[in-house]
Design a protein around this motif. Structure first.
Motif, PDB file in Angstrom:
ATOM      1  N   MET A   1      33.005  42.115 104.180  1.00  0.00           N
ATOM      2  CA  MET A   1      31.901  41.224 103.925  1.00  0.00           C
ATOM      3  C   MET A   1      31.240  40.795 105.236  1.00  0.00           C
ATOM      4  SD  MET A   1      30.567  40.115 101.282  1.00  0.00           S
ATOM      5  CE  MET A   1      29.446  38.954 100.666  1.00  0.00           C
ATOM      6  N   LYS A   2      32.069  40.603 106.257  1.00  0.00           N
ATOM      7  CA  LYS A   2      31.551  40.210 107.565  1.00  0.00           C
ATOM      8  C   LYS A   2      30.664  41.309 108.144  1.00  0.00           C
ATOM      9  CE  LYS A   2      33.480  39.323 112.056  1.00  0.00           C
ATOM     10  NZ  LYS A   2      34.677  39.060 112.831  1.00  0.00           N
ATOM     11  N   GLN A   3      31.043  42.547 107.945  1.00  0.00           N
ATOM     12  CA  GLN A   3      30.251  43.684 108.442  1.00  0.00           C
ATOM     13  C   GLN A   3      28.909  43.768 107.717  1.00  0.00           C
ATOM     14  OE1 GLN A   3      31.580  46.850 110.183  1.00  0.00           O
ATOM     15  NE2 GLN A   3      32.998  45.497 111.224  1.00  0.00           N
ATOM     16  N   LEU A   4      28.918  43.530 106.410  1.00  0.00           N
ATOM     17  CA  LEU A   4      27.690  43.561 105.627  1.00  0.00           C
ATOM     18  C   LEU A   4      26.733  42.465 106.088  1.00  0.00           C
ATOM     19  CD1 LEU A   4      25.993  44.596 103.214  1.00  0.00           C
ATOM     20  CD2 LEU A   4      27.203  42.911 101.828  1.00  0.00           C
ATOM     21  N   PHE A   5      27.251  41.249 106.238  1.00  0.00           N
ATOM     22  CA  PHE A   5      26.430  40.128 106.686  1.00  0.00           C
ATOM     23  C   PHE A   5      25.891  40.367 108.087  1.00  0.00           C
ATOM     24  CE2 PHE A   5      25.965  35.666 108.228  1.00  0.00           C
ATOM     25  CZ  PHE A   5      24.930  35.312 107.382  1.00  0.00           C
ATOM     26  N   GLY A   7      25.318  43.308 109.483  1.00  0.00           N
ATOM     27  CA  GLY A   7      24.291  44.342 109.380  1.00  0.00           C
ATOM     28  C   GLY A   7      22.989  43.808 108.817  1.00  0.00           C
ATOM     29  N   LEU A   8      23.094  42.917 107.820  1.00  0.00           N
ATOM     30  CA  LEU A   8      21.891  42.305 107.267  1.00  0.00           C
ATOM     31  C   LEU A   8      21.177  41.436 108.303  1.00  0.00           C
ATOM     32  CD1 LEU A   8      23.068  41.291 103.689  1.00  0.00           C
ATOM     33  CD2 LEU A   8      21.420  43.055 104.298  1.00  0.00           C
ATOM     34  N   LEU A   9      21.938  40.652 109.051  1.00  0.00           N
ATOM     35  CA  LEU A   9      21.337  39.831 110.099  1.00  0.00           C
ATOM     36  C   LEU A   9      20.666  40.696 111.159  1.00  0.00           C
ATOM     37  CD1 LEU A   9      24.001  37.045 110.681  1.00  0.00           C
ATOM     38  CD2 LEU A   9      21.729  36.775 109.718  1.00  0.00           C
ATOM     39  N   ARG A  64      24.783  41.077 115.804  1.00  0.00           N
ATOM     40  CA  ARG A  64      25.483  41.939 116.761  1.00  0.00           C
ATOM     41  C   ARG A  64      26.855  41.370 117.119  1.00  0.00           C
ATOM     42  NH1 ARG A  64      23.703  43.023 122.786  1.00  0.00           N
ATOM     43  NH2 ARG A  64      25.044  44.783 123.217  1.00  0.00           N
ATOM     44  N   ALA A  65      26.925  40.045 117.259  1.00  0.00           N
ATOM     45  CA  ALA A  65      28.205  39.404 117.573  1.00  0.00           C
ATOM     46  C   ALA A  65      29.180  39.540 116.404  1.00  0.00           C
ATOM     47  CB  ALA A  65      27.982  37.937 117.915  1.00  0.00           C
ATOM     48  N   LEU A  66      28.674  39.500 115.169  1.00  0.00           N
ATOM     49  CA  LEU A  66      29.558  39.657 114.015  1.00  0.00           C
ATOM     50  C   LEU A  66      30.091  41.078 113.892  1.00  0.00           C
ATOM     51  CD1 LEU A  66      27.785  37.611 111.202  1.00  0.00           C
ATOM     52  CD2 LEU A  66      29.946  37.095 112.331  1.00  0.00           C
ATOM     53  N   LEU A  67      29.326  42.060 114.341  1.00  0.00           N
ATOM     54  CA  LEU A  67      29.747  43.451 114.214  1.00  0.00           C
ATOM     55  C   LEU A  67      30.701  43.901 115.322  1.00  0.00           C
ATOM     56  CD1 LEU A  67      26.433  45.145 113.073  1.00  0.00           C
ATOM     57  CD2 LEU A  67      28.453  44.645 111.705  1.00  0.00           C
TER      58      LEU A  67
END
Length: 80
Positions: A1-5, A7-9, A64-67
């Motif tokens: 879910m973190k990767q999806l969010f 990528g959306l950001l 980018r920081a989340l990915l």
């Protein structure tokens, strides 16, 4: 879910930056005829278009920081 969010950001940030940057560029080029009389008119698109650009840039960096992987899982710093 973190990767999806993330990528959306990233995608939304890129779209906002692109749209506001292109719009500001068009306004600057169309305002060159007026800029001969009043040079401060070139700063107007930077003021109006700069705020959405900054928001898009922030969303881009947040995504980018989340990915990115956490530093403890990053194996690049360990010797072979």
């Amino acid at each position: 879910m973190k990767q999806l969010f993330g990528g959306l950001l990233l995608g939304v940030g890129i779209l906002i930056m692109t749209c506001s940057g292109l719009c500001s560029l068009v306004v600057v080029f169309m305002g060159f005829s007026e800029a001969m009389r009043d040079p401060s008119i070139i700063m107007l698109p930077l003021l109006v278009g700069g705020i959405p650009f900054a928001i898009g840039f922030g969303l881009f960096w947040w995504g980018r920081a989340l990915l990115r992987p956490p530093p403890e899982l990053d194996n690049r710093d360990q010797p072979l």
